[in-house]
Scaffold this motif. Structure first.
Motif, PDB file in Angstrom:
ATOM      1  N   HIS A  29     -29.188  45.466  10.449  1.00 27.37           N
ATOM      2  CA  HIS A  29     -27.916  45.587  11.152  1.00 27.37           C
ATOM      3  C   HIS A  29     -27.254  44.225  11.236  1.00 27.37           C
ATOM      4  CE1 HIS A  29     -28.297  49.760  12.435  1.00 27.37           C
ATOM      5  NE2 HIS A  29     -29.586  49.513  12.538  1.00 27.37           N
ATOM      6  N   GLY A  30     -26.050  44.125  10.709  1.00 25.77           N
ATOM      7  CA  GLY A  30     -25.264  42.913  10.816  1.00 25.77           C
ATOM      8  C   GLY A  30     -24.214  43.064  11.882  1.00 25.77           C
ATOM      9  N   GLU A  31     -23.572  41.982  12.216  1.00 25.74           N
ATOM     10  CA  GLU A  31     -22.541  42.009  13.240  1.00 25.74           C
ATOM     11  C   GLU A  31     -21.272  42.601  12.654  1.00 25.74           C
ATOM     12  OE1 GLU A  31     -20.034  38.874  16.039  1.00 25.74           O
ATOM     13  OE2 GLU A  31     -21.593  38.186  14.689  1.00 25.74           O
ATOM     14  N   PRO A  32     -20.762  43.693  13.182  1.00 31.04           N
ATOM     15  CA  PRO A  32     -19.558  44.301  12.622  1.00 31.04           C
ATOM     16  C   PRO A  32     -18.328  43.469  12.936  1.00 31.04           C
ATOM     17  CG  PRO A  32     -20.202  45.446  14.614  1.00 31.04           C
ATOM     18  CD  PRO A  32     -21.270  44.426  14.343  1.00 31.04           C
ATOM     19  N   LEU A  33     -17.340  43.566  12.062  1.00 34.80           N
ATOM     20  CA  LEU A  33     -16.070  42.924  12.320  1.00 34.80           C
ATOM     21  C   LEU A  33     -15.312  43.679  13.388  1.00 34.80           C
ATOM     22  CD1 LEU A  33     -14.923  42.264   8.655  1.00 34.80           C
ATOM     23  CD2 LEU A  33     -15.737  40.564  10.269  1.00 34.80           C
ATOM     24  N   GLN A  34     -14.326  42.996  14.015  1.00 34.90           N
ATOM     25  CA  GLN A  34     -13.444  43.683  14.929  1.00 34.90           C
ATOM     26  C   GLN A  34     -12.691  44.765  14.170  1.00 34.90           C
ATOM     27  OE1 GLN A  34     -13.159  43.059  18.209  1.00 34.90           O
ATOM     28  NE2 GLN A  34     -14.518  41.300  18.304  1.00 34.90           N
ATOM     29  N   ASP A  35     -12.205  45.776  14.892  1.00 31.66           N
ATOM     30  CA  ASP A  35     -11.590  46.904  14.194  1.00 31.66           C
ATOM     31  C   ASP A  35     -10.222  46.576  13.615  1.00 31.66           C
ATOM     32  OD1 ASP A  35      -9.930  46.776  16.392  1.00 31.66           O
ATOM     33  OD2 ASP A  35     -10.647  48.656  17.293  1.00 31.66           O
ATOM     34  N   GLY A  36      -9.636  45.440  14.005  1.00 31.48           N
ATOM     35  CA  GLY A  36      -8.400  45.011  13.361  1.00 31.48           C
ATOM     36  C   GLY A  36      -7.139  45.632  13.924  1.00 31.48           C
ATOM     37  N   THR A  37      -7.239  46.476  14.941  1.00 34.29           N
ATOM     38  CA  THR A  37      -6.025  47.086  15.486  1.00 34.29           C
ATOM     39  C   THR A  37      -5.266  46.123  16.382  1.00 34.29           C
ATOM     40  OG1 THR A  37      -7.317  47.989  17.325  1.00 34.29           O
ATOM     41  CG2 THR A  37      -7.036  49.388  15.376  1.00 34.29           C
ATOM     42  N   GLY A  38      -5.939  45.176  16.949  1.00 33.69           N
ATOM     43  CA  GLY A  38      -5.300  44.186  17.811  1.00 33.69           C
ATOM     44  C   GLY A  38      -6.168  42.946  17.864  1.00 33.69           C
ATOM     45  N   PRO A  39      -5.679  41.869  18.472  1.00 29.42           N
ATOM     46  CA  PRO A  39      -6.490  40.650  18.573  1.00 29.42           C
ATOM     47  C   PRO A  39      -7.775  40.930  19.334  1.00 29.42           C
ATOM     48  CG  PRO A  39      -4.201  40.228  19.173  1.00 29.42           C
ATOM     49  CD  PRO A  39      -4.340  41.705  19.059  1.00 29.42           C
ATOM     50  N   PRO A  40      -8.898  40.345  18.905  1.00 29.61           N
ATOM     51  CA  PRO A  40     -10.171  40.582  19.596  1.00 29.61           C
ATOM     52  C   PRO A  40     -10.183  39.947  20.980  1.00 29.61           C
ATOM     53  CG  PRO A  40     -10.417  38.878  17.932  1.00 29.61           C
ATOM     54  CD  PRO A  40      -9.037  39.435  17.759  1.00 29.61           C
ATOM     55  N   LYS A  41     -10.962  40.548  21.864  1.00 30.26           N
ATOM     56  CA  LYS A  41     -11.149  40.001  23.204  1.00 30.26           C
ATOM     57  C   LYS A  41     -12.357  39.068  23.173  1.00 30.26           C
ATOM     58  CE  LYS A  41      -7.867  42.732  24.607  1.00 30.26           C
ATOM     59  NZ  LYS A  41      -6.513  42.190  24.885  1.00 30.26           N
ATOM     60  N   VAL A  42     -12.142  37.817  23.512  1.00 34.95           N
ATOM     61  CA  VAL A  42     -13.183  36.800  23.411  1.00 34.95           C
ATOM     62  C   VAL A  42     -13.352  36.131  24.768  1.00 34.95           C
ATOM     63  CG1 VAL A  42     -13.975  34.754  22.167  1.00 34.95           C
ATOM     64  CG2 VAL A  42     -12.520  36.419  21.007  1.00 34.95           C
ATOM     65  N   ASP A  43     -14.605  36.005  25.208  1.00 33.43           N
ATOM     66  CA  ASP A  43     -14.891  35.434  26.533  1.00 33.43           C
ATOM     67  C   ASP A  43     -15.450  34.023  26.462  1.00 33.43           C
ATOM     68  OD1 ASP A  43     -14.129  37.851  27.738  1.00 33.43           O
ATOM     69  OD2 ASP A  43     -16.152  38.685  27.472  1.00 33.43           O
ATOM     70  N   SER A  44     -15.622  33.484  25.258  1.00 33.29           N
ATOM     71  CA  SER A  44     -16.235  32.163  25.139  1.00 33.29           C
ATOM     72  C   SER A  44     -15.281  31.068  25.614  1.00 33.29           C
ATOM     73  CB  SER A  44     -16.650  31.906  23.692  1.00 33.29           C
ATOM     74  OG  SER A  44     -15.530  31.969  22.830  1.00 33.29           O
ATOM     75  N   GLU A  45     -15.824  29.884  25.748  1.00 32.80           N
ATOM     76  CA  GLU A  45     -15.065  28.740  26.250  1.00 32.80           C
ATOM     77  C   GLU A  45     -13.914  28.361  25.307  1.00 32.80           C
ATOM     78  OE1 GLU A  45     -15.882  24.006  27.361  1.00 32.80           O
ATOM     79  OE2 GLU A  45     -17.514  25.341  26.757  1.00 32.80           O
ATOM     80  N   VAL A  46     -12.797  27.994  25.902  1.00 31.56           N
ATOM     81  CA  VAL A  46     -11.624  27.585  25.129  1.00 31.56           C
ATOM     82  C   VAL A  46     -11.739  26.102  24.791  1.00 31.56           C
ATOM     83  CG1 VAL A  46      -9.110  27.345  25.101  1.00 31.56           C
ATOM     84  CG2 VAL A  46     -10.180  29.339  26.214  1.00 31.56           C
ATOM     85  N   GLU A  47     -11.685  25.794  23.498  1.00 27.78           N
ATOM     86  CA  GLU A  47     -11.763  24.409  23.027  1.00 27.78           C
ATOM     87  C   GLU A  47     -10.377  23.978  22.554  1.00 27.78           C
ATOM     88  OE1 GLU A  47     -14.044  21.781  19.553  1.00 27.78           O
ATOM     89  OE2 GLU A  47     -14.543  23.909  19.879  1.00 27.78           O
ATOM     90  N   VAL A  48      -9.885  22.872  23.113  1.00 25.11           N
ATOM     91  CA  VAL A  48      -8.562  22.370  22.750  1.00 25.11           C
ATOM     92  C   VAL A  48      -8.711  21.452  21.540  1.00 25.11           C
ATOM     93  CG1 VAL A  48      -6.537  21.075  23.500  1.00 25.11           C
ATOM     94  CG2 VAL A  48      -7.764  22.535  25.132  1.00 25.11           C
ATOM     95  N   LEU A  49      -8.147  21.854  20.419  1.00 22.89           N
ATOM     96  CA  LEU A  49      -8.224  21.064  19.185  1.00 22.89           C
ATOM     97  C   LEU A  49      -7.003  20.179  18.997  1.00 22.89           C
ATOM     98  CD1 LEU A  49      -9.434  23.907  16.773  1.00 22.89           C
ATOM     99  CD2 LEU A  49     -10.852  22.326  18.097  1.00 22.89           C
ATOM    100  N   HIS A  50      -5.904  20.620  19.562  1.00 20.22           N
ATOM    101  CA  HIS A  50      -4.606  19.953  19.407  1.00 20.22           C
ATOM    102  C   HIS A  50      -3.727  20.438  20.548  1.00 20.22           C
ATOM    103  CE1 HIS A  50      -0.512  19.407  17.719  1.00 20.22           C
ATOM    104  NE2 HIS A  50      -1.035  18.402  17.015  1.00 20.22           N
ATOM    105  N   GLU A  51      -2.669  19.755  20.797  1.00 19.93           N
ATOM    106  CA  GLU A  51      -1.753  20.173  21.860  1.00 19.93           C
ATOM    107  C   GLU A  51      -1.279  21.611  21.665  1.00 19.93           C
ATOM    108  OE1 GLU A  51       2.538  18.780  23.817  1.00 19.93           O
ATOM    109  OE2 GLU A  51       1.718  17.737  22.067  1.00 19.93           O
ATOM    110  N   LYS A  52      -1.208  22.042  20.411  1.00 21.12           N
ATOM    111  CA  LYS A  52      -0.705  23.385  20.101  1.00 21.12           C
ATOM    112  C   LYS A  52      -1.768  24.304  19.489  1.00 21.12           C
ATOM    113  CE  LYS A  52       3.497  22.503  21.445  1.00 21.12           C
ATOM    114  NZ  LYS A  52       4.091  23.230  22.607  1.00 21.12           N
ATOM    115  N   VAL A  53      -3.027  23.865  19.477  1.00 22.45           N
ATOM    116  CA  VAL A  53      -4.077  24.673  18.851  1.00 22.45           C
ATOM    117  C   VAL A  53      -5.316  24.712  19.747  1.00 22.45           C
ATOM    118  CG1 VAL A  53      -5.537  25.014  16.815  1.00 22.45           C
ATOM    119  CG2 VAL A  53      -3.274  23.987  16.557  1.00 22.45           C
ATOM    120  N   THR A  54      -5.780  25.929  20.057  1.00 19.19           N
ATOM    121  CA  THR A  54      -7.040  26.102  20.784  1.00 19.19           C
ATOM    122  C   THR A  54      -7.948  27.049  19.996  1.00 19.19           C
ATOM    123  OG1 THR A  54      -6.214  27.971  22.086  1.00 19.19           O
ATOM    124  CG2 THR A  54      -5.920  25.761  23.017  1.00 19.19           C
TER     125      THR A  54
END
Length: 365
Positions: A29-54
């Motif tokens: 069993h592998g990890e399935p992809l999100q179903d693609g109907t909408g953006p995935p819900k993610v609970d992990s920590e937000v990392e700031v890469l750039h002023e306009k990119v997280t």
């Protein structure tokens, strides 16, 4: 399974160095992809890469991160944040994307910043401000993105080539591209034998990326044959991995790509039949197996699958027979009528009186 031209002396369930046999291996069993109907819900920590990119990590990767001018191979889905409209999906197109860090298009600047922070095999959700996306004007062609739209990317970095290891595909000769693809394929085979299916598929997808449709369209003669000899096994090995991961629809898609250029490819027919059988598409699966048997009549793997389908059909018939028997059942047995003793008594009494009457009358006469 082996290719048609290699059938003599080999069986479908034997392994060769180009294509991996997986029909009898245990499912993983592998990890399935999100179903693609909408953006995935993610609970992990937000990392700031750039002023306009997280970035939020959905699946950890491995190894190093790409450096400037690395050639990265990735899959992604993209949505406008405000409307949740999905405007691009490379997974559904079955083609990965090449991105050279530092040489990306303007609208890919934010995506490139996110990808440069990822490791091979990592999947992440990126939030990119409109300034590093499609800008103030947006895009009214393809893809269709409204003005000043912030973007959400679900990205998976399949892998990358460092600058010192190679060139961008556009700068390679035909031989160099085919050779690079073949090396990726062989790396994928190593991962597969170690049961690292996700890593194996990443290598196969990177190999396929070297031989996109635009590249294949330009090839003729021996170069076209050389490219197919690498590309087709990658699709078939992808199908083998996907079957083990129980992602049968995707496996059917990979086999379909091979059959589009080689309609009698035995391995593609066999693996598509396996996937279809798992989805319950027994008629379509039988059609694939029967066609494969035309080109590999003595192969035991094909005969085994056809036998399993026959047993399945027999079981379904018996089950349906029992169901219909329960619905209609045998015709009801008529119940015996109850005896009415009073009527019988009166009948006997009348008969007795009638007999006496006849006898007296006879005497009188």
């Amino acid at each position: 399974m082996v290719d048609v031209e290699e059938l003599q002396g080999k069986k479908l369930d034997q392994e060769d160095e180009n294509e991996i046999v997986t029909e009898n291996a245990a499912f993983v069993h592998g990890e399935p992809l999100q179903d693609g109907t909408g953006p995935p819900k993610v609970d992990s920590e937000v990392e700031v890469l750039h002023e306009k990119v997280t970035k939020q990590i959905m699946k950890e990767g491995h190894g190093q991160k790409p450096s400037k001018y690395s050639t990265c191979f990735l899959h992604y889905r993209a949505w406008t944040e405000s409307t949740q409209h999905k405007f691009e999906d490379t997974w559904s197109e079955l083609h990965s994307v090449e991105l050279v860090i530092g040489k990306e298009k303007n609208e890919m600047t934010g995506l490139a910043i996110g990808v440069s922070s990822m490791k091979s095999g990592e999947r992440a959700l990126l939030h990119v401000g409109w300034e590093l996306g499609y800008g103030k004007e947006g895009s009214f062609s393809f893809p269709n993105v409204p003005p000043m739209a912030d973007i959400l990317y679900e990205v998976e970095l399949l892998g990358f080539d460092e600058t010192k290891e190679g060139k961008a595909r556009s700068d390679m000769t035909v031989e160099e591209r085919i050779g690079a693809a073949d090396r990726r394929k062989m790396d994928g085979n190593v991962y597969f034998k170690e049961e690292k299916l996700e890593e194996a598929m990443q290598q196969y997808e990177m190999a396929i990326a070297y031989m996109g449709d635009d590249f294949m369209f330009q090839l003729f003669g021996k170069y076209h044959d050389m490219a197919l000899a690498v590309k087709n096994p990658c699709h078939l090995n992808m199908a083998a991995c996907l079957i083990k991961l129980k992602r049968y629809e995707e496996a059917i898609g990979q086999c379909g790509i091979v059959l589009a250029v080689d309609q009698n490819n035995v391995k593609a027919l066999f693996r598509r039949g396996k996937a279809r059988a798992e989805l319950g598409q027994t008629d379509a699966a039988r059609e694939d197996f029967v066609k494969a048997r035309k080109y590999a009549a003595e192969d035991k793997a094909i005969a085994r699958e056809l036998h399993l389908l026959a047993e399945h059909d027999k079981a379904v018939y018996q089950k349906q027979k029992e169901i219909y028997k329960g619905i209609f059942g045998p015709p009801p047995t008529p119940k015996p009528k109850k005896t009415n003793w009073l009527i019988l008594f009166w009948q006997w009494l009348v008969s007795l009186l009638y007999s006496l009457f006849k006898r007296e009358r006879h005497k009188a006469d």
